[in-house]
Design an enzyme around this catalytic site. Structure first.
Site, PDB file in Angstrom:
ATOM      1  N   GLU A 170       1.105 -51.155   5.956  1.00 26.83           N
ATOM      2  CA  GLU A 170       1.742 -49.948   6.930  1.00 26.83           C
ATOM      3  C   GLU A 170       3.206 -49.333   6.043  1.00 26.83           C
ATOM      4  O   GLU A 170       4.075 -49.736   6.127  1.00 26.83           O
ATOM      5  CB  GLU A 170       2.278 -49.776   8.109  1.00 26.83           C
ATOM      6  CG  GLU A 170       1.184 -50.423   9.630  1.00 26.83           C
ATOM      7  CD  GLU A 170       1.627 -50.004  10.631  1.00 26.83           C
ATOM      8  OE1 GLU A 170       0.854 -49.489  11.654  1.00 26.83           O
ATOM      9  OE2 GLU A 170       2.315 -50.709  11.174  1.00 26.83           O
ATOM     10  N   SER A 214       1.153 -42.439  10.662  1.00 28.64           N
ATOM     11  CA  SER A 214       1.412 -40.737  11.412  1.00 28.64           C
ATOM     12  C   SER A 214      -0.516 -39.880  11.075  1.00 28.64           C
ATOM     13  O   SER A 214      -1.113 -39.665  10.457  1.00 28.64           O
ATOM     14  CB  SER A 214       1.715 -40.417   9.827  1.00 28.64           C
ATOM     15  OG  SER A 214       3.392 -40.387   9.840  1.00 28.64           O
ATOM     16  N   GLY A 235       0.277 -45.052  16.481  1.00 26.18           N
ATOM     17  CA  GLY A 235       1.359 -45.037  16.834  1.00 26.18           C
ATOM     18  C   GLY A 235       1.386 -44.463  17.876  1.00 26.18           C
ATOM     19  O   GLY A 235       0.795 -43.907  18.949  1.00 26.18           O
TER      20      GLY A 235
HETATM   21  P1  13P Z   1       3.167 -43.877  14.109  1.00 26.21           P
HETATM   22  O1  13P Z   1       1.557 -44.051  14.000  1.00 26.21           O
HETATM   23  O2  13P Z   1       3.318 -43.434  15.421  1.00 26.21           O
HETATM   24  O3  13P Z   1       3.486 -43.546  12.785  1.00 26.21           O
HETATM   25  O4  13P Z   1       2.888 -44.869  14.067  1.00 26.21           O
HETATM   26  C1  13P Z   1       2.228 -46.517  13.223  1.00 26.21           C
HETATM   27  C2  13P Z   1       3.258 -47.731  13.442  1.00 26.21           C
HETATM   28  O5  13P Z   1       4.389 -47.982  13.222  1.00 26.21           O
HETATM   29  C3  13P Z   1       1.695 -47.962  14.522  1.00 26.21           C
HETATM   30  O6  13P Z   1       1.714 -49.754  13.955  1.00 26.21           O
END
Ligand code: 13P
Length: 253
Positions: A170, A214, A235
């Site tokens: 990530e 994202s 997320g």
């Molecule tokens: P988003 O998908 O909101 O960018 O978050 C990703 C995340 O931190 C998953 O652990």
């Protein structure tokens, strides 16, 4: 693909109450009606601690597993106000546990602390979703590989094999920003991570690397064409049944 399963893992972060089970129930209904397509899908929701027991009881016979998002490193009870350890998480009904998330690293969680948590989680038979990733500043300095190496080396110290570990790449700059790495860039970084893990861990059949940051129904198509990717850590989009189902629908894997 190194591993035949495709993981769709929702990280609810600080979201949800008891009524939010309806989101997961809708997703479960979708999984039931699209059974053939989802044979190798593994769907997991990592929810706030207070929801683990209720959700895992309700979803006991479903296609969805429940996970937690962090724990204390101690494998025992102790005087740590507000904390909960992996043994307690396991006994509440969770099967998975996110560790090393950048939102916790940002609060001071070090690689060696994460390592202690991972070892405690494995001892309690939880599968760890081990998050690694560089910040924008580190990327700007061209130190991504160096940072990832250190996170992997220290985070997975004394871990014998990857049977209970899913590595989630990530990039911090991608989380919640709507920006994702270019496919070419992501392929390069994922292959760096894969090579690094292959050097330390002999049994390649356990190797699972997923991407997070994202992920949405529009970019999942391109992301899912990346070779050897085992799934996604989602997320914001995991807090909406429609958005999550659309991601599953548009995934080519
Ligand atoms: P988003 O998908 O909101 O960018 O978050 C990703 C995340 O931190 C998953 O652990």
């Amino acid at each position: 693909m190194t591993n035949k399963y495709r993981y769709f893992i929702g990280n609810w972060k600080m979201f949800g109450d008891f009524s939010s089970l309806k989101i997961i129930n809708s997703i479960n209904n979708y999984i039931k009606i699209s059974k053939t397509k989802s044979k190798y899908n593994r769907v997991i929701f990592c929810v706030p601690n207070i929801l683990i027991n209720h959700f895992s009881n309700k979803l006991n016979k479903s296609n969805i597993s429940i996970g937690a998002q962090n724990c204390h490193q101690l494998n025992d009870y102790g005087p740590y106000t507000g904390s909960i350890n992996s043994k307690m998480i396991k006994s509440a009904g969770a099967k998975f546990l996110i560790l090393g998330h950048s939102e916790n690293r940002r609060e001071g969680e070090t690689d060696s602390l994460i390592n202690k948590k991972i070892r405690s989680a494995i001892k309690n038979d939880l599968t760890v979703i081990f998050c690694i990733g560089e910040t924008l500043k580190q990327k700007g300095k061209n130190t991504t590989n160096k940072i990832l190496s250190k996170q992997i080396e220290t985070g997975l110290k004394k871990i014998k094999n990857l049977q209970k570990i899913i590595v989630a790449y990530e990039p911090v700059w991608s989380i919640g920003t709507g920006i994702i790495p270019r496919n070419k860039e992501l392929i390069k970084t994922l292959s760096f991570i894969r090579n690094k893990l292959n050097k330390s861990f002999k049994n390649k059949s356990f190797l699972r690397i997923i991407y997070g940051g994202s992920v949405n129904s529009k970019n999942i198509g391109a992301l899912s064409t990346i070779p050897d990717i085992s799934g996604f850590l989602i997320g914001g989009a995991s807090t909406s049944a429609k958005k999550f189902i659309d991601i599953m629908k548009n995934c080519y894997m």
